[in-house]
Design an enzyme around this catalytic site. Structure first.
Site, mmCIF file in Angstrom:
data_model
loop_
_atom_site.group_PDB
_atom_site.id
_atom_site.type_symbol
_atom_site.label_atom_id
_atom_site.label_comp_id
_atom_site.label_asym_id
_atom_site.label_seq_id
_atom_site.Cartn_x
_atom_site.Cartn_y
_atom_site.Cartn_z
ATOM 1 C CG HIS A 63 -0.490 0.043 2.531
ATOM 2 N ND1 HIS A 63 -0.243 1.222 3.194
ATOM 3 C CD2 HIS A 63 -0.196 -0.940 3.410
ATOM 4 C CE1 HIS A 63 0.174 0.953 4.431
ATOM 5 N NE2 HIS A 63 0.222 -0.342 4.585
ATOM 6 C CG ASP A 166 2.389 0.598 7.904
ATOM 7 O OD1 ASP A 166 2.083 0.088 6.827
ATOM 8 O OD2 ASP A 166 1.597 0.698 8.853
ATOM 9 C CD GLU A 196 -3.065 -1.482 5.190
ATOM 10 O OE1 GLU A 196 -3.027 -2.550 5.823
ATOM 11 O OE2 GLU A 196 -2.748 -0.405 5.713
HETATM 12 CO CO CO Z 1 -0.245 0.600 8.885
HETATM 13 ZN ZN ZN Z 2 0.804 -1.300 6.402
#
Ligand code: CO
Ligand code: ZN
Length: 328
Positions: A63, A166, A196
């Site tokens: 993502h 992330d 996401e």
């Molecule tokens: Co995350």
């Molecule tokens: Zn993630």
């Protein structure tokens, strides 16, 4: 590898505003894939056709969006009230610097008379963008504008510390894999998904549009190797993980076994991942279009959803190797 991670991590892209990340990725992979398209939800889909045209469709998803804040109100003194985009632990964002798409910087603080400071709610917090009035603040931001953490990306002792690992580290893994041009009869769909962090949304429509034979989410997972943390059998630097389960998916046995096989046959270190909290794109992909066998490969990451997340560069490089072995 570090340069790709840094470039992607430093590109602005909270959920629903992933365009700049997509543009950066296109710059990196163009010429190395056969087709590049964007779907109506903003997912970036890069296709590399397999040799012979007889192979399976393999979807690899990472993502593009990152967590952030969204402005909900501007008061007469120019202070901003905000809500979260994705999972934001309130006590860790206190005192943090955030940056809007236009470069406006703000500081997150809280009402000084807050009694329970440990459990401070977002409603009791505000963003100070150094404006003296509502009008001045309005010259820089408006309701609905989003900001992300402002923090740099550095490499130290073979580890990377950065905001937004992330899941820009997952995007970087897919970019590197595409650049390596793995020889396979399978069609590889490198899918860079949107939204996401707010509910695995982009991956759902992307998977429906592609209907792959198999899918992997490439994302981050927690570790259990810091002082007095919850028990978890994943450590930084001991290899990418083969996902067994997170809160959104139980990996398909066939996918999981193929990953483990690929790692063993190629002497790639790996760890088994049971993530207690948090989901991944695999959660929405596997229940799409009649069902898609799905699993995941994760990069062990400390301090997920904080301004300074940490990964080991060896895990990142081994994730590329593992995926390269898998798609063959
Ligand atoms: Co995350
Ligand atoms: Zn993630």
């Amino acid at each position: 590898m570090f340069d790709i991670i840094k470039k992607l991590a430093q590109t602005y892209g909270p959920s629903g505003n992933e365009k700049k990340v997509a543009e950066a990725i296109i710059e990196m992979v163009k010429g190395k894939v056969d087709e590049i398209k964007t779907d109506p939800l903003g997912n970036l889909i890069c296709v590399k056709k397999g040799t012979g045209g007889t192979g399976k469709k393999i979807m690899l998803a990472a993502h593009m969006d990152e967590i952030g804040v969204i402005v909900s109100h501007i008061d007469d003194k120019g202070f901003l009230r905000f809500s979260n985009i994705g999972g934001l632990p309130p006590h860790v964002i206190l005192g943090q610097r955030v940056v809007f798409e236009n470069g406006t910087v703000g500081v997150i603080w809280y009402e000084e008379d807050t009694e329970d400071k440990k459990n401070v709610k977002l409603e009791k917090m505000y963003i100070d963008i150094a404006a003296g009035s509502e009008k001045e603040a309005g010259n820089h931001v408006k309701i609905g504008d989003m900001a992300v953490f402002a923090a740099d990306t550095i490499s130290q002792n073979g580890r990377v510390i950065s905001k937004a690992l992330d899941d820009r580290v997952g995007c970087a893994v897919l970019v590197q894999l595409a650049l390596n041009e793995p020889k396979t009869e399978n069609d590889i769909y490198y899918v860079f998904t949107t939204q996401e962090e707010v509910g695995l949304r982009g991956a759902r429509t992307a998977a429906f549009g592609i209907v792959p034979d198999m899918a992997l989410a490439v994302d981050v997972c927690d570790t259990g190797d810091t002082p007095n943390c919850k028990p978890m059998s994943v450590r930084l630097g001991e290899g990418p993980t083969v996902k067994i389960k997170d809160s959104s998916v139980i990996s398909h046995p066939m996918v999981k076994d193929r990953l483990i096989d690929a790692a063993r046959k190629n002497n790639i270190p790996y760890q088994l991942e049971v993530m207690l909290r948090g989901g991944t794109d695999a959660g929405s992909i596997h229940v799409t279009a009649g069902g898609i066998p799905s699993g995941g490969v994760s990069i062990p990451t400390r301090y997920v959803h904080n301004t300074a997340e940490m990964v080991d560069i060896n895990d990142v490089e081994n994730a590329v190797k593992l995926l390269e072995a898998f798609v063959k």
